[in-house]
Design an enzyme around this catalytic site. Structure first.
Site, PDB file in Angstrom:
ATOM      1  N   SER A 144       0.847  -1.189   0.000  1.00  0.00           N
ATOM      2  CA  SER A 144       0.000   0.000   0.000  1.00  0.00           C
ATOM      3  C   SER A 144       0.882   1.239   0.000  1.00  0.00           C
ATOM      4  O   SER A 144       2.031   1.197   0.448  1.00  0.00           O
ATOM      5  CB  SER A 144      -0.889  -0.001   1.253  1.00  0.00           C
ATOM      6  N   TYR A 157      -1.959  -1.403  10.331  1.00  0.00           N
ATOM      7  CA  TYR A 157      -2.073  -1.638   8.889  1.00  0.00           C
ATOM      8  C   TYR A 157      -0.876  -1.043   8.160  1.00  0.00           C
ATOM      9  O   TYR A 157      -0.225  -1.714   7.344  1.00  0.00           O
ATOM     10  CB  TYR A 157      -3.373  -1.042   8.369  1.00  0.00           C
TER      11      TYR A 157
END
Length: 257
Positions: A144, A157
């Protein structure tokens, strides 16, 4: 579309394949004539998708329901990887919790680490030896853009995705001369349905297509979208304090503060 494009890999295992990016990976690979094995928790969704892919594209589409945070279920996926020698592994499964780190349940955050980092590490470690023996194969790890900047409100995350990006870059360097490609896909904000893109939001099919092209070409990292490609130099060069301040402002706005 089947047969119109000869993809580098003939067989693939895709995790998190029941929806979102994972479903798009499965669809695009099948359209390119790739036999796919679909891994996710929701067996019904996988069965439905596999039937559609076989009918539309004439490929073999197998279903392997598994919760990758469960060691026993994950072991079954590892065994399939060892036994079948897939040419491509797409480590797509992952999730993130949003909220202050100190207020979120620790068990949820540890499960996040288990799925986003531990399962990915184990599956990659299982798949690579066979690929290296054959001198051919690919691993596409979904990271990401949050890997490259502070992520208040989704701290675990962001940390797991930073781990994925760093691990993938190192493995790419290790395997570069072997014929095996290891690539990190690092999207920004991406619609999980079929919505159109926008200034910040990317279409999931475009993200998936870019990732598959990148691993086939042997690139270490893929950042889809012109807007996010343009952002990467700033993330590298900006002072960390400035990034932290900007990230905190964005988090507080998202939280409605």
């Amino acid at each position: 579309m089947a047969g119109a494009y000869r993809y580098r890999y003939r067989t693939a295992l895709v995790t998190g394949a029941s929806s979102g990016l994972g479903e798009s990976f499965a669809r695009l690979l099948a359209a390119r004539g790739v036999d796919v094995t679909l891994v996710a928790r929701r067996a019904g969704r996988l069965d439905e998708l596999a039937a559609k892919l076989q009918k539309a594209h004439g490929v073999r589409a197998e279903v392997l329901p598994a919760d990758l945070t469960d060691p026993d279920q994950r072991a079954a996926v590892e065994e399939r990887l060892r036994d079948e020698g897939f040419e491509l592994l797409v480590n797509n499964a992952g999730y993130g919790a949003f909220g202050p780190y100190a207020e979120l349940p620790l068990a949820d955050q540890l499960a996040e680490v288990e799925l986003n980092a531990v399962a990915l590490t184990r599956l990659t470690h299982t798949a690579l030896p066979g690929m290296l023996d054959q001198g051919h194969g690919g691993v596409l790890n979904v990271a990401s853009m949050s890997a490259f900047a502070p992520a208040p409100g989704s701290a675990v995350y962001g940390a797991t995705k930073a781990y994925v990006a760093a691990l993938t870059e190192s493995l790419h360097a290790e395997t570069r001369a072997s014929g095996v490609h290891v690539t990190a896909l690092c999207p920004g904000f991406t619609h999980t349905d079929d919505s159109a893109g926008g200034l910040l939001w990317l279409r999931r099919e475009a993200v998936v297509r870019a990732g598959l092209e990148a691993v086939a070409a042997g690139r270490s990292r893929c950042v889809p979208g012109a807007q996010y490609k343009a952002l990467m130099p700033a993330l590298r060069l900006a002072p960390r304090g400035l990034l932290r301040a900007a990230s905190r402002r964005m988090w507080r706005q998202a939280a409605g503060e």
